[in-house]
Design a protein around this motif. Structure first.
Motif, mmCIF file in Angstrom:
data_model
loop_
_atom_site.group_PDB
_atom_site.id
_atom_site.type_symbol
_atom_site.label_atom_id
_atom_site.label_comp_id
_atom_site.label_asym_id
_atom_site.label_seq_id
_atom_site.Cartn_x
_atom_site.Cartn_y
_atom_site.Cartn_z
ATOM 1 N N ARG A 172 0.736 -1.259 -0.133
ATOM 2 C CA ARG A 172 -0.091 0.137 0.030
ATOM 3 C C ARG A 172 0.889 1.366 0.129
ATOM 4 O O ARG A 172 0.410 2.199 0.593
ATOM 5 N N GLY A 173 1.825 1.188 -0.667
ATOM 6 C CA GLY A 173 2.702 2.201 -0.898
ATOM 7 C C GLY A 173 3.681 2.617 0.133
ATOM 8 O O GLY A 173 3.617 2.091 1.211
ATOM 9 N N LYS A 174 4.703 3.364 -0.371
ATOM 10 C CA LYS A 174 5.542 3.932 0.631
ATOM 11 C C LYS A 174 5.338 4.833 1.681
ATOM 12 O O LYS A 174 4.812 5.682 1.235
ATOM 13 N N GLY A 175 5.834 4.632 2.904
ATOM 14 C CA GLY A 175 5.221 5.452 3.971
ATOM 15 C C GLY A 175 6.464 6.226 4.550
ATOM 16 O O GLY A 175 6.098 6.852 5.591
ATOM 17 N N SER A 176 7.422 5.994 4.269
ATOM 18 C CA SER A 176 8.561 6.592 4.680
ATOM 19 C C SER A 176 9.568 7.248 3.916
ATOM 20 O O SER A 176 9.834 6.692 2.631
ATOM 21 N N LEU A 177 10.257 8.394 3.999
ATOM 22 C CA LEU A 177 11.330 8.944 3.181
ATOM 23 C C LEU A 177 12.681 8.462 3.623
ATOM 24 O O LEU A 177 13.298 8.339 2.780
ATOM 25 N N ARG A 178 12.715 8.311 4.868
ATOM 26 C CA ARG A 178 14.233 8.005 5.205
ATOM 27 C C ARG A 178 14.346 6.644 5.919
ATOM 28 O O ARG A 178 15.370 6.215 6.097
ATOM 29 N N GLY A 179 13.445 6.156 6.370
ATOM 30 C CA GLY A 179 13.298 4.911 7.123
ATOM 31 C C GLY A 179 13.025 3.815 6.111
ATOM 32 O O GLY A 179 13.063 4.171 4.791
ATOM 33 N N GLY A 236 2.512 18.337 -1.671
ATOM 34 C CA GLY A 236 1.360 18.282 -2.840
ATOM 35 C C GLY A 236 1.551 17.434 -3.796
ATOM 36 O O GLY A 236 0.681 17.094 -4.681
ATOM 37 N N GLU A 237 2.839 16.700 -4.052
ATOM 38 C CA GLU A 237 3.244 15.902 -4.857
ATOM 39 C C GLU A 237 3.557 14.409 -4.454
ATOM 40 O O GLU A 237 3.940 14.568 -3.134
ATOM 41 N N PRO A 238 3.702 13.385 -5.316
ATOM 42 C CA PRO A 238 3.869 12.129 -4.795
ATOM 43 C C PRO A 238 5.651 12.100 -4.262
ATOM 44 O O PRO A 238 6.121 12.897 -4.881
ATOM 45 N N MET A 239 5.893 11.364 -3.337
ATOM 46 C CA MET A 239 7.412 11.245 -3.161
ATOM 47 C C MET A 239 8.039 10.743 -4.169
ATOM 48 O O MET A 239 7.547 10.265 -5.151
ATOM 49 N N ASN A 240 9.125 11.220 -4.256
ATOM 50 C CA ASN A 240 10.325 10.477 -5.295
ATOM 51 C C ASN A 240 9.662 11.057 -6.709
ATOM 52 O O ASN A 240 9.780 10.097 -7.597
ATOM 53 N N SER A 241 9.440 12.218 -6.729
ATOM 54 C CA SER A 241 8.942 12.928 -8.086
ATOM 55 C C SER A 241 10.251 13.318 -8.812
ATOM 56 O O SER A 241 11.097 13.764 -8.271
ATOM 57 N N LEU A 242 10.149 12.795 -10.287
ATOM 58 C CA LEU A 242 11.158 13.305 -11.033
ATOM 59 C C LEU A 242 11.001 14.799 -11.255
ATOM 60 O O LEU A 242 10.149 15.223 -11.699
ATOM 61 N N TYR A 243 12.341 15.491 -11.075
ATOM 62 C CA TYR A 243 12.375 16.808 -11.445
ATOM 63 C C TYR A 243 13.499 17.340 -12.078
ATOM 64 O O TYR A 243 14.780 17.283 -11.981
ATOM 65 N N VAL A 244 12.980 17.426 -13.436
ATOM 66 C CA VAL A 244 14.083 17.749 -14.607
ATOM 67 C C VAL A 244 13.601 18.815 -15.592
ATOM 68 O O VAL A 244 12.268 19.063 -15.243
ATOM 69 N N VAL A 245 14.387 19.272 -16.264
ATOM 70 C CA VAL A 245 13.814 20.010 -17.514
ATOM 71 C C VAL A 245 13.176 19.337 -18.636
ATOM 72 O O VAL A 245 13.828 18.201 -19.040
ATOM 73 N N ARG A 246 12.177 19.858 -19.135
ATOM 74 C CA ARG A 246 11.536 19.337 -20.216
ATOM 75 C C ARG A 246 12.061 19.465 -21.574
ATOM 76 O O ARG A 246 12.506 20.537 -21.788
ATOM 77 N N TYR A 247 12.379 18.268 -22.300
ATOM 78 C CA TYR A 247 13.018 18.258 -23.693
ATOM 79 C C TYR A 247 12.051 18.702 -24.683
ATOM 80 O O TYR A 247 10.903 18.019 -24.843
ATOM 81 N N MET A 306 12.278 19.521 -0.958
ATOM 82 C CA MET A 306 13.695 19.210 -0.939
ATOM 83 C C MET A 306 14.067 18.510 -2.290
ATOM 84 O O MET A 306 13.522 17.442 -2.629
ATOM 85 N N ILE A 307 15.038 19.154 -3.010
ATOM 86 C CA ILE A 307 15.482 18.578 -4.191
ATOM 87 C C ILE A 307 16.936 17.714 -3.741
ATOM 88 O O ILE A 307 17.739 18.012 -3.105
ATOM 89 N N GLU A 308 16.624 16.422 -4.462
ATOM 90 C CA GLU A 308 17.618 15.428 -4.183
ATOM 91 C C GLU A 308 18.097 14.841 -5.588
ATOM 92 O O GLU A 308 17.489 13.719 -6.066
ATOM 93 N N GLY A 309 19.175 15.423 -6.224
ATOM 94 C CA GLY A 309 19.554 15.002 -7.658
ATOM 95 C C GLY A 309 18.433 15.108 -8.401
ATOM 96 O O GLY A 309 17.850 16.244 -8.840
ATOM 97 N N LEU A 310 17.880 14.200 -9.218
ATOM 98 C CA LEU A 310 16.841 13.984 -10.038
ATOM 99 C C LEU A 310 15.694 14.055 -9.443
ATOM 100 O O LEU A 310 14.409 14.234 -10.162
ATOM 101 N N TYR A 311 15.389 13.965 -8.128
ATOM 102 C CA TYR A 311 14.225 13.784 -7.521
ATOM 103 C C TYR A 311 13.911 14.978 -6.732
ATOM 104 O O TYR A 311 14.700 15.704 -6.112
#
Length: 983
Positions: free
Chosen positions: A172-179, A781-792, A771-776
């Protein structure tokens, strides 16, 4: 004398009263339809009381009716798991024989939670059961991979095709960002590690129960926030000894490659158009064009699978047993990879008077031969499948390893000459003792103690002649050996009281105490300067300051403990309304002194609508209908470090003097991540119980997330792990299974499970919105581990330059990281599975598919072979479509245009549909072999992962991390042929 006479008289009166109170004795035999064979283990209970017995090996029983119960109106209840319950009025009978039939109704199934058992009609929580026969013969070493798509709410992703590799499991989905987000695994009451399932034999499993909501998991308190998988192993059945032998042989192939690289002619032509970087002469070109090495064919071979299992089970009325031994041997599709496993199991249960006791144990030994994967190292052999030029070969004309003109190492030399071996010993077992108190009917005392031990010994030999060996310390290879062991013990002691009263009420109350302790230790060394013919410690050159061969020595250790007290209360009214209450208090060594203890609880209610009078008109269509609703909390203590709440010190050296320096600040307020879950749903059956369906909605919020809070620089530290932030998972689950057509000779069955999960970050640290973490990015308001890049935006047809979308949607040729936007999440919203089975007499054909859709993946493997500056190595065939004045309409920019990888150019859909398993089997008629002591013979052929439909450009879209870094070991496509013989 008078006192003695009075005492004797009183004793006689008591005996007479006791005999009179025993009342009438009813006896009989219980058999199974349609064969008429004896049915042992059937519960025979006097309705409205706790008086009851069980049938023996011959199906016989004898029960005495208390004198205060009128036999004319008394009723006996005959009940066994999987059989239709029967109620028979005693009347004036002294002998009652019963013939029981298989119960196909969904709500009669028994659910095992690890601590208790309930029928499906009583359960208020969200529980799914996977029958062991669905995965027992699947040719996978780690059973978790076989769960893919089998039950709603559980997402299983195989990160690797290496034999024995574990899958990534999320409920039922990931419930932790660091654990950690791994579920809790319980086998026969013992907590087991999720990292080494390969040394367990799934043929020993009876069932797997998946607990998903707070009502079902709250009894596990601080361990149940990520869901629980309860594994019940096979037990003996009273009766004659049953012997079974299972054997499988098969082969494996690598899957289809969807990322095509250049052949020799294409690559040479590409190089010549880019200035001939290797300065090939015409003579060189003529020689190279005679070679066209397909490195995919070089590295992938046909793997083999062998599996043998021998088991025996049986017992008497007092003692039952299950024994098994197995051999599993699987070689991978990549040379020098494989798994060889040996396991044994002994499950024994016995009873004596009011005591019952038993042992559940398994022992396994495995040898893993692995290769490096999931990285971009040039010495990693699997990367050569993409990178090695097609005009080069593994061996020269003399049979020696070639030296690649690009300077890359000879990957096959790295694979064959360097060796990585891991030997694992694993033992899981528990002993238990139960006592039925004679002084209070319905009271049971029980204690169970068990452990999970895993020991690993790993060796790594790096040949001095390989690329890796030349770059080791001293440049002459290395040999390393490492040991680690992990031991977890679980002790549970309980008192359970069950009773019924006033005919309509049932009550069960359990009080539990539990302790769980885990200890891990490791030691390793690596020596350098190998010489001579030895590939072990004997070849190491003793290190000193002169030769530089100073060995590397390392070690580690950790420990954590959990102390728990909890209760579980189940109340039923009219066998129609059921209330479940759970409460638990946990203390964990991982947390700060101020927040070490926490309380968790839940409440659940289930209502059998189909038993109501207002439902009578619909029972012809809906045979069973249950409504359920629950709410509660559970905790997550699964930090990646057992001592994150403590003040830690490390060794330091200053001016040649050893001392201590502070390595971590204390946080006495560090505590559990807490997940609260609301769940509601409907379960129903139709077609006379042949077809069952479930629909559920859930909403879970994880608060007090493990996140790092910034500190003032004056503290000497930049951050401190704290409890801040919230994360939500909300979704719907659907499941449908049963027999669409069922006759004496023909059955058509089908099953479907589908899950939609919406993940959303609700809050982060303080007022932070992202919190920006490389590509993520983690953004509110957004799902965790969203891809954060420039649109080609493709390629400008006028000049061949790359184009990008600005944040506002305008097209520009200027790449600006400030134009990054969320383009999707790597977390999967839609997933599930479906299958069907056709059976005619002894012939059966079944198929099963799994699917994933809605997630995004970043394909770094493709970025590496579409990078024009890497033209020294092989490239993707898509690079042949680069922009030129004669080829203006393309999505590949011109040569020399700045390469940007952090764009949507390399973001792809992760959707796929996979034929997970297809099985054809035939059970021979008993008339062929019935007279030679054989009870059953079944032949089968099956295929695993035979076909995958996807647009993802790679071997396998099943990537749980969201980014295909490189060096992918894809899932095996396996075909096996097998035989099951029962005696």
């Amino acid at each position: 004398m008078r006192k003695f006479v009075l005492m004797v008289f009183a004793l006689v009166l008591c005996l007479v009263e006791q005999v009179a109170a025993q009342g009438r004795t009813i006896s009989g035999t219980v058999t199974e339809q349609p064969a008429g064979t004896a049915l042992p283990g059937v519960s025979v209970i006097l309705k409205g009381t706790t008086t009851g017995v069980s049938t023996g090996v011959d199906g016989g029983y004898s029960i005495t009716i208390p004198a205060n119960v009128a036999p004319e109106s008394a009723t006996l209840i005959f009940r066994q798991i999987g059989m239709t319950t029967q109620e028979i009025v005693i009347g004036n009978k002294t002998s009652i024989n019963v013939s029981m039939s298989v119960d196909t109704r969904q709500l009669s199934e028994v659910v095992v939670t690890g601590y208790t058992t309930q029928t499906q009609r009583e359960v208020a929580g969200s529980v799914s059961t996977v029958k062991a026969e669905e995965i027992r013969h699947v040719p996978l070493a780690s059973f978790d991979q076989a769960l893919q798509g089998r039950a709603p709410g559980i997402l299983v992703q195989a990160n690797s095709g290496q034999p024995g590799a574990a899958a990534n499991v999320v409920i039922r989905g990931k419930g932790s960002l660091r654990g950690t987000n791994d579920p809790l695994y319980i086998m026969d009451g013992v907590q087991i590690s999720p990292t080494d399932f390969a040394t367990l034999n799934p043929a020993d499993f009876e069932s797997l129960t998946i607990l998903k909501d707070a009502s079902a998991t709250s009894i596990y308190g601080s361990r149940g926030a990520n869901g629980v998988v309860v594994i019940t192993t096979r037990k003996g059945i009273a009766g004659k000894t049953r012997i079974n032998y299972d054997v499988q042989y098969g082969f494996s192939k690598a899957p289809e490659n969807r990322l095509e690289v250049m052949n020799t002619e294409q690559k040479l032509q590409y190089e010549l158009q880019r200035g001939n970087p290797y300065d090939w002469t015409d003579e060189d070109l003529a020689r190279l064009r005679k070679v066209n090495t397909v490195w995919e064919d070089v590295f992938f071979k046909t793997g083999t699978t062998k599996n043998h299992t021998l088991s025996a089970s049986g017992g008497s009325e007092k003692t039952t047993y299950y024994l098994s031994g197995s051999l599993f041997d699987q070689t991978g599709t990549v040379p020098n990879t494989g798994l060889e496993r040996y396991t044994g199991r002994a499950n024994i249960e016995s009873s004596a008077g009011n005591f019952n006791y038993g042992l559940n144990s398994t022992f396994g030994y495995s040898e893993f031969t692995n290769t490096s994967e999931a990285n971009t190292g040039i010495a990693t052999p699997l990367n050569a499948i993409r990178w090695s030029n097609p005009y080069e070969t593994v061996y020269d004309e003399d049979g020696n390893y070639t030296q690649m003109v690009s300077g890359q190492p000879n990957a096959m030399q790295e694979l064959l000459e360097n060796k990585n071996l891991r030997q694992q010993m694993k033992a899981v077992g528990n002993i238990f003792v139960g006592y039925k108190a004679p002084f209070l009917e319905g009271l049971t005392l029980r204690t169970s103690w068990g452990g999970d031990y895993t020991g690993n010994e790993a060796t790594a030999f790096v040949n001095p002649n390989t690329y890796s060996g030349q770059f080791s310390t001293g440049g002459s290879g290395s040999f390393g050996r490492g040991y680690n062991r992990n031991f977890t013990y679980t002790g549970t002691t309980s008192a359970t009281y069950s009773t019924s009263f006033s005919a309509d009420h049932t009550l069960s109350v359990g009080l539990f105490n539990e302790v769980v302790n885990t200890k891990y230790s490791a030691f390793s060394f690596t020596g350098y300067g190998l010489g001579g013919a030895f590939q072990n410690e004997a070849g190491i050159t003793p290190g000193n300051a002169t030769n530089g061969y100073i060995p590397a020595v390392g070690g580690a250790g950790t420990e954590n403990a959990l102390l728990s007290y909890f209760t579980n209360i189940n109340y039923g009214f009219k066998d129609r309304y059921f209330l479940t209450l759970g409460a638990r208090r946990d203390g964990s060594s991982r947390f700060g002194a101020n927040k070490r203890y926490a309380n968790f609880g839940s409440i659940g209610f289930s209502w059998i609508l189909s038993d109501e009078a207002f439902f009578e008109g619909l029972t012809g269509v809906f045979n069973d209908v249950k409504f359920k609703i629950s709410y509660g909390s559970a905790g997550n203590q699964a930090l990646t470090d057992d001592f994150r709440s403590r003040e830690l010190f490390a060794r330091s050296v200053y001016a040649g003097i050893s001392g201590l320096s502070q390595a971590q600040l204390a946080n006495p307020d560090l505590q559990w991540e807490r997940k609260t879950t609301f769940n509601t749903g409907l379960e129903f059956a139709t077609l006379n119980g042949r077809l069952q369906a479930t629909a559920e909605f859930y909403n879970s919020v994880t608060s007090d997330l493990f996140l790092s809070r910034q500190l003032s620089r004056t503290t000497g530290f930049t951050n401190l792990l704290s409890n801040v932030g919230e994360l939500r998972n909300r979704g719907v689950e659907l499941a449908l299974n049963g027999d669409i057509i069922s006759t004496a000779d023909f059955t058509w069955s089908a099953n479907v499970s589908a899950t939609y999960n919406q993940n959303e970050v609700l809050s982060l640290v303080g007022d932070e919105e992202e919190m920006i973490e490389g590509l993520y990015i983690q953004r509110v308001g957004e799902p965790m581990n969203s891809l954060y890049v420039v649109r080609y935006a493709g390629v400008n047809p006028d000049n061949g330059n790359s184009q990008y979308f600005t944040k506002t949607g305008e097209i520009t040729e200027v790449y600006d990281p400030n134009d990054r936007v969320v383009v999707g999440s790597v977390e999967t919203p839609w997933f599930g599975g479906f299958g069907t089975s056709l059976r005619y007499k002894g012939l059966e054909l079944s198929t099963f598919f799994s699917f994933v859709t809605g997630n995004k993946l970043y394909n770094n493997d493709r970025a590496n072979v579409e990078h024009p500056q890497y033209l020294w190595d092989n490239l993707s065939t898509s690079m042949l479509n680069e922009w030129t004045p004669d080829n203006r309409i393309t999505d590949i920019p011109r040569p020399g245009n700045p390469f940007r990888s952090s764009t949507t150019r390399f973001v792809e859909d992760g959707d796929f549909l996979r034929l997970r398993n297809i099985n054809l089997s035939y059970e021979l008629p008993q008339s062929i072999y019935g007279g030679i002591g054989i009870s059953s013979i079944r032949l089968f052929a099956q295929g695993q992962n035979l076909k995958t439909w996807t647009d993802f450009k790679g071997f396998d879209p099943e990537v749980s991390t969201g980014s295909l870094v490189g060096a992918q070991y894809p899932a095996l496509r396996t075909v096996t042929f097998g035989l099951n013989v029962g005696f």
